[in-house]
Design a protein around this motif. Structure first.
Motif, PDB file in Angstrom:
ATOM      1  N   PHE A  20     -18.674  17.223 -36.919  1.00 28.23           N
ATOM      2  CA  PHE A  20     -17.386  17.116 -36.222  1.00 28.23           C
ATOM      3  C   PHE A  20     -17.440  17.711 -34.824  1.00 28.23           C
ATOM      4  O   PHE A  20     -16.541  17.486 -34.022  1.00 28.23           O
ATOM      5  N   GLY A  21     -18.473  18.475 -34.521  1.00 31.08           N
ATOM      6  CA  GLY A  21     -18.536  19.129 -33.216  1.00 31.08           C
ATOM      7  C   GLY A  21     -19.405  18.419 -32.201  1.00 31.08           C
ATOM      8  O   GLY A  21     -19.525  18.874 -31.060  1.00 31.08           O
ATOM      9  N   LEU A  67     -10.098  19.940 -30.906  1.00 28.87           N
ATOM     10  CA  LEU A  67     -11.293  19.163 -31.242  1.00 28.87           C
ATOM     11  C   LEU A  67     -10.922  17.795 -31.788  1.00 28.87           C
ATOM     12  O   LEU A  67      -9.883  17.625 -32.434  1.00 28.87           O
ATOM     13  N   VAL A  68     -11.786  16.818 -31.519  1.00 26.49           N
ATOM     14  CA  VAL A  68     -11.682  15.469 -32.077  1.00 26.49           C
ATOM     15  C   VAL A  68     -13.031  15.123 -32.683  1.00 26.49           C
ATOM     16  O   VAL A  68     -14.067  15.420 -32.093  1.00 26.49           O
ATOM     17  N   HIS A  69     -13.023  14.502 -33.852  1.00 27.54           N
ATOM     18  CA  HIS A  69     -14.303  14.204 -34.504  1.00 27.54           C
ATOM     19  C   HIS A  69     -15.048  13.101 -33.757  1.00 27.54           C
ATOM     20  O   HIS A  69     -16.186  13.288 -33.317  1.00 27.54           O
ATOM     21  N   ARG A  70     -14.482  11.945 -33.651  1.00 26.28           N
ATOM     22  CA  ARG A  70     -15.009  10.769 -32.935  1.00 26.28           C
ATOM     23  C   ARG A  70     -16.266  10.187 -33.567  1.00 26.28           C
ATOM     24  O   ARG A  70     -16.796   9.167 -33.099  1.00 26.28           O
ATOM     25  N   ALA A  71     -16.809  10.807 -34.622  1.00 26.10           N
ATOM     26  CA  ALA A  71     -18.037  10.283 -35.237  1.00 26.10           C
ATOM     27  C   ALA A  71     -17.864  10.102 -36.740  1.00 26.10           C
ATOM     28  O   ALA A  71     -18.823  10.192 -37.496  1.00 26.10           O
ATOM     29  N   LEU A  72     -16.614   9.836 -37.182  1.00 27.77           N
ATOM     30  CA  LEU A  72     -16.381   9.640 -38.611  1.00 27.77           C
ATOM     31  C   LEU A  72     -17.128   8.414 -39.114  1.00 27.77           C
ATOM     32  O   LEU A  72     -17.038   7.329 -38.539  1.00 27.77           O
ATOM     33  N   ARG A  80     -12.362  22.161 -45.298  1.00 26.00           N
ATOM     34  CA  ARG A  80     -12.707  20.738 -45.165  1.00 26.00           C
ATOM     35  C   ARG A  80     -13.757  20.464 -44.096  1.00 26.00           C
ATOM     36  O   ARG A  80     -14.069  19.325 -43.817  1.00 26.00           O
ATOM     37  N   LEU A  81     -14.294  21.521 -43.519  1.00 23.31           N
ATOM     38  CA  LEU A  81     -15.292  21.347 -42.471  1.00 23.31           C
ATOM     39  C   LEU A  81     -16.596  22.007 -42.879  1.00 23.31           C
ATOM     40  O   LEU A  81     -16.600  23.094 -43.467  1.00 23.31           O
ATOM     41  N   CYS A  82     -17.709  21.349 -42.585  1.00 19.59           N
ATOM     42  CA  CYS A  82     -19.028  21.962 -42.787  1.00 19.59           C
ATOM     43  C   CYS A  82     -19.243  23.020 -41.712  1.00 19.59           C
ATOM     44  O   CYS A  82     -19.124  22.728 -40.513  1.00 19.59           O
ATOM     45  N   GLY A  96     -23.840  26.340 -24.823  1.00 19.00           N
ATOM     46  CA  GLY A  96     -22.683  27.188 -24.552  1.00 19.00           C
ATOM     47  C   GLY A  96     -21.433  26.686 -25.244  1.00 19.00           C
ATOM     48  O   GLY A  96     -20.659  27.472 -25.809  1.00 19.00           O
ATOM     49  N   ARG A  97     -21.205  25.354 -25.217  1.00 14.95           N
ATOM     50  CA  ARG A  97     -20.007  24.803 -25.868  1.00 14.95           C
ATOM     51  C   ARG A  97     -20.103  24.895 -27.384  1.00 14.95           C
ATOM     52  O   ARG A  97     -19.084  24.938 -28.082  1.00 14.95           O
ATOM     53  N   PHE A  98     -21.321  24.918 -27.900  1.00 12.00           N
ATOM     54  CA  PHE A  98     -21.513  24.958 -29.356  1.00 12.00           C
ATOM     55  C   PHE A  98     -20.970  26.238 -29.972  1.00 12.00           C
ATOM     56  O   PHE A  98     -20.510  26.233 -31.122  1.00 12.00           O
ATOM     57  N   GLN A  99     -20.988  27.348 -29.233  1.00 16.88           N
ATOM     58  CA  GLN A  99     -20.707  28.656 -29.814  1.00 16.88           C
ATOM     59  C   GLN A  99     -19.340  28.727 -30.482  1.00 16.88           C
ATOM     60  O   GLN A  99     -19.187  29.326 -31.550  1.00 16.88           O
ATOM     61  N   ILE A 100     -18.334  28.097 -29.880  1.00 21.54           N
ATOM     62  CA  ILE A 100     -16.991  28.169 -30.453  1.00 21.54           C
ATOM     63  C   ILE A 100     -16.934  27.447 -31.787  1.00 21.54           C
ATOM     64  O   ILE A 100     -16.085  27.759 -32.635  1.00 21.54           O
TER      65      ILE A 100
END
Length: 871
Positions: free
Chosen positions: A134-135, A111-116, A52-54, A40-44
């Motif tokens: 990033f999601g 949103l925050v990446h947190r996995a750079l 700059r985003l995949c 559900g959260r993925f949809q947005i």
């Protein structure tokens, strides 16, 4: 959606943490699986589009809480780039600026990446940055729904490391840690830039505990950049960097978050003055429902083949990445198979997956923690060779379709011929035919761009201005209804789905104070919410436009008169199209009436279209196909859908009594929706416009038709929207309407169907026979004074006695030759016409109706014929 061009489709997988099976929520229902929450959260994320985003494309659930994510992918990443060449200071600044652009856009969308990490900073063919994964932090609720940490410890900010490792299944953690903020990504960027400058990875060859300890001790240092350079033997390299690059590194690697800048602040830093001018501001793509022009260059050359001369042209690469993925699936693409081939998914014997248990003496048995349930950062490229091979014979012209008004004298293209040939195949074949779907997608895309360049109305502003938060009395009923509405669907059953359900429903209730919430409005909302999951305003606008057209006044506090009129008209439609079935249902007392049996009414098949409390009679995929046709028809089209459904069940209905029929609709059998659509269109074409007239339907409005616009239909226009004249149908009291078995039609309808003129009727069917026959039941003398040209005279007193008793059956006579046509009964008194029509229905004559107002409505028109005197 951006074109795929040099991009690839990539897939990665992970497991959501499992929940105990014997625990329920506060509402008594089983807990929602974490994989459903993530879905559900993925949809947005699919709507989060930036250069700059995949781009995220899709997510699917597998067994044991497995999730597979599909996204835009590139083969090269920042780690590969560092190893391939020496990175110049200018390139470092370019990478930094582009990463910050992506981070700033994410931050503006919460949103925050947190996995750079180097693996998640990809580079396209031009060397521009594309941030991947990033999601992951957002979709997992900041890591709360998975058993692995989000992010590589070597790149995590000190404040993130200080929080420690959190596992949802660990009972010692009662609360989740606070989510990371935008500044944590700035630290990660600083480590990435430092590695680019130093030409090597840092904090990689030491134990995890020593690594974390070292990062935390950096807080005691004044110059973290110098300390890192000394620790990894690259101090001389760092000293040779331009001062502005070193200053950028120092700002990123500021230990205290309170002193560290955000991505937005860094973007405005003077260090980027020399390159920021080369990056124009990002313009959000224009959506379908906006006031901006969406089609700048849509004119095609006179000869479409001029665009398609190069046989090696990769036309598929110009299509959107979501379209390519959809076609890839149709061409046989299998996500789990691709991941299994790369050994990302490994099957194990069941005995190897048994949980670990310990006996009293301390001896342990079973499987320890399975590392396969942790995150594998590998992204698998999805091969497009099978799709390209499938489409190799599709002509280039198919990617640039001509619309009907553009074709004129041009020869028919191969793609048009293929489309015409495939459209006759069954629906299940068409939906899985790759070539057909490709042509259909491209054609519809061009139609939307050309035909609907503008859509008026700021639906987002209207939705935003509606109070969706203040508690209202309806909240309780909404909370009860939502967990029962289409909960087999993963998207609508997710917590995000429930939240959106609640907001859209409350917006409708609040914005319509003259109406009330009836149980089942959630089922009506479901199709619109599912199709516009990431655009609540559009879902609300569609539902708000749908209800007045098809369910006008159904949501009044006292709607009994509206429902009764609707059900009565529906009963007349059954008698009009299928008198045998109508007679049987009346004999067993199985008739739609709110005063007789509410259980029957709520399960009656027409409720899928006009009743709001059981729109979930069909699964969503069938509702979509049905409503695609419904929205093209008038407000009376649902009657024909209901009759078409009954006719699919007629053999079982005719063979059973009342109780068996109740059970049949309580557990509705499989319905062939394609057949239902096809037959309902045919029924609609045979139904006179005024036969479904309802005085409680939506009155004619000046201007547009809401969000759906002035749509051209397959069928005749809505009688409710036609201007009223002296020949129009008059309103009828409900008691009088219920007393009549057959519907009434207006005088203007009769004139139109018969194409009456001074030359007489000319309306004929394909067989050459008239489509309609008028039966005048007045006496011979009155008939001779003036009648409809071509009508048949069967005097009422020759069939019925003075007290209305049947004398003889007219069906055994001349009317047998007119079976199958629309039979219009004309008389002085409508009551006698209704009795005559009821008798014809009783002996199974179909398409019988009554002229509203009788012969007197036609007298002022001058269209009645007087026989010439015999000499």
């Amino acid at each position: 959606m951006k074109p795929i061009r040099d991009a690839q489709l990539g897939a990665f997988t992970f497991f959501a943490s499992a929940l105990p099976h014997d625990v329920c929520g506060s509402n008594g229902l089983p807990l929602t699986p974490n994989s459903i929450k993530i879905l559900g959260r993925f949809q947005i994320l699919k709507t989060t589009t930036h250069p700059r985003l995949c781009q995220y494309v899709d997510i699917s659930r597998g067994k044991h809480e497995r999730l597979i994510v599909v996204a835009e992918h590139y083969s090269r990443n920042l780690g590969d780039f560092r190893q391939e060449q020496t990175v110049s200071p200018e390139k470092v600044l370019q990478v930094a600026y582009e990463v910050l652009e992506g981070l700033d856009f994410m931050n503006k969308h919460g949103l925050v990446h947190r996995a750079l990490s180097p693996n998640n900073v990809l580079l396209d063919c031009k060397g521009n940055v594309k941030l991947a994964k990033f999601g992951l932090y957002h979709m997992t609720d900041h890591g709360a729904d998975v058993d692995f940490p989000i992010g590589n410890p070597s790149y995590l900010a000190p404040e993130v490391i200080a929080l420690g490792c959190f596992h949802p299944s660990d009972p010692s953690h009662s609360e989740t840690p606070l989510p990371s903020g935008p500044k944590s990504d700035v630290w990660s960027l600083g480590i990435l830039l430092f590695e680019l400058c130093a030409g090597r990875r840092v904090l990689q060859n030491i134990e995890i505990s020593d690594k974390l300890k070292f990062i935390l001790t950096l807080g005691c240092m004044d110059d973290i950049v110098t300390v890192l350079a000394e620790e990894h033997g690259c101090l001389e390299i760092i000293k040779e960097l331009p001062e502005n690059v070193v200053e950028l590194l120092r700002k990123c690697l500021t230990f205290l978050p309170s002193k560290r800048p955000t991505p937005a602040e860094l973007l405005g830093d003077p260090v980027f003055d020399g390159i920021s001018c080369h990056y124009p501001p990002f313009q959000k793509p224009v959506s379908l429902f906006s006031s901006s022009l969406r089609c700048a260059h849509l004119e095609l050359p006179d000869d479409i083949s001029d665009l398609c001369k190069d046989d090696d042209e990769d036309y598929l690469s110009e299509r959107g990445i979501d379209e390519v993925y959809h076609l890839w699936c149709l061409a046989g693409g299998d996500l789990e198979k691709e991941l299994t081939n790369k050994e990302i998914i490994q099957s194990k014997p069941p005995v190897c997956t048994l949980p670990k248990f310990v006996l009293e003496d301390g001896e342990s048995f079973g499987q320890g923690r399975d590392r396969s349930f942790l995150l594998d950062d590998t992204t698998v490229k999805l091969p497009l060779c099978q799709l390209r091979n499938r489409l190799k014979d599709v002509a280039g012209e198919a990617y640039y379709p001509l619309l009907e008004d553009e074709q004129s004298s041009l020869p028919q293209s191969n793609s048009s011929n293929e489309l015409s040939a495939t459209v006759t195949l069954p629906l299940i074949i068409r939906e899985r035919d790759t070539e057909y779907q490709l042509i259909r997608i491209i054609l519809f895309d061009r139609l939307l761009k050309v035909r609907a360049a503008y859509v008026l109305g700021d639906i987002q502003a209207k939705y935003d201005s509606t109070d969706k938060d203040t508690p209202i009395p309806t909240d309780r009923q909404i909370e009860v209804d939502i967990p029962r509405c289409h909960q087999y669907d993963e998207l609508l059953s997710s917590p995000q789905g429930h939240i959106k359900f609640r907001r859209v429903l409350k917006a409708w209730v609040v914005s319509h104070p003259d109406l009330v919430y009836w149980q089942g409005l959630d089922s009506l909302c479901a199709p619109f919410l599912y199709l516009n999951f990431n655009n609540e305003a559009l879902a609300y606008a569609c539902m708000s436009a749908f209800i007045p057209k098809y369910l006008y006044n159904f949501f009044l506090k006292d709607n009994s008169h509206v429902i009764q009129e609707y059900l009565t008209v529906f009963s007349q439609m059954i008698a009009f199209h299928d008198p045998e079935l109508s007679n049987h249902l009346n004999e067993i007392g199985f008739i739609p009436d709110v005063n007789t049996d509410m259980v029957f009414v709520t399960h009656f098949p027409c409720c899928i279209c006009f009743s709001t409390w059981h729109a979930d009679v069909f699964p969503l995929h069938k509702i979509f196909h049905l409503w695609d046709t419904l929205l093209l028809g008038s407000s009376s089209f649902p009657f024909c859908i209901g009759v078409a459904i009954l006719q699919q069940l007629r053999d079982r209905l005719l063979a059973n009594g009342f109780n068996e029929c109740i059970l049949l609709f309580s557990d509705l059998p499989e319905i062939d929706i394609e057949r239902c659509v096809r037959e309902s269109i045919n029924l609609f074409c045979w139904t006179p416009k005024s036969a479904t007239y309802r005085q409680y339907a939506q009155p004619m409005k000046a201007g547009g038709d809401g969000i759906f616009g002035k749509t051209a239909t397959y069928f005749s226009s809505d009688y409710q929207d036609m201007p009223k004249t002296d020949l129009s149908r008059e309103p009828l009291a409900l008691c009088d309407l219920k007393a009549e078995v057959s519907p009434r039609i207006s005088a203007e309808d009769l004139i139109d169907l018969c194409e009456l003129s001074l030359a007489g009727p000319t309306k004929r069917s394909k067989s050459g026979k008239p489509k309609i026959v008028a039966v005048d039941i007045r006496n011979v003398e009155d008939f001779g004074r003036g009648h409809v040209s071509g009508s048949i005279n069967i005097p009422f007193n020759s069939v019925f006695g003075p007290d209305g008793e049947l004398v003889q059956c007219p069906a055994s006579g001349v009317l047998q030759n007119y079976r199958g046509r629309v039979i219009v009964i004309i008389s002085h008194a409508v009551k006698s016409a209704a009795l005559f029509a009821a008798h014809l229905v009783k002996v199974n004559f179909s398409r019988v109706c009554i002229l509203d107002g009788g012969i007197s409505k036609l007298k002022p028109t001058g269209l009645l014929t007087v026989p010439s005197p015999q000499i």
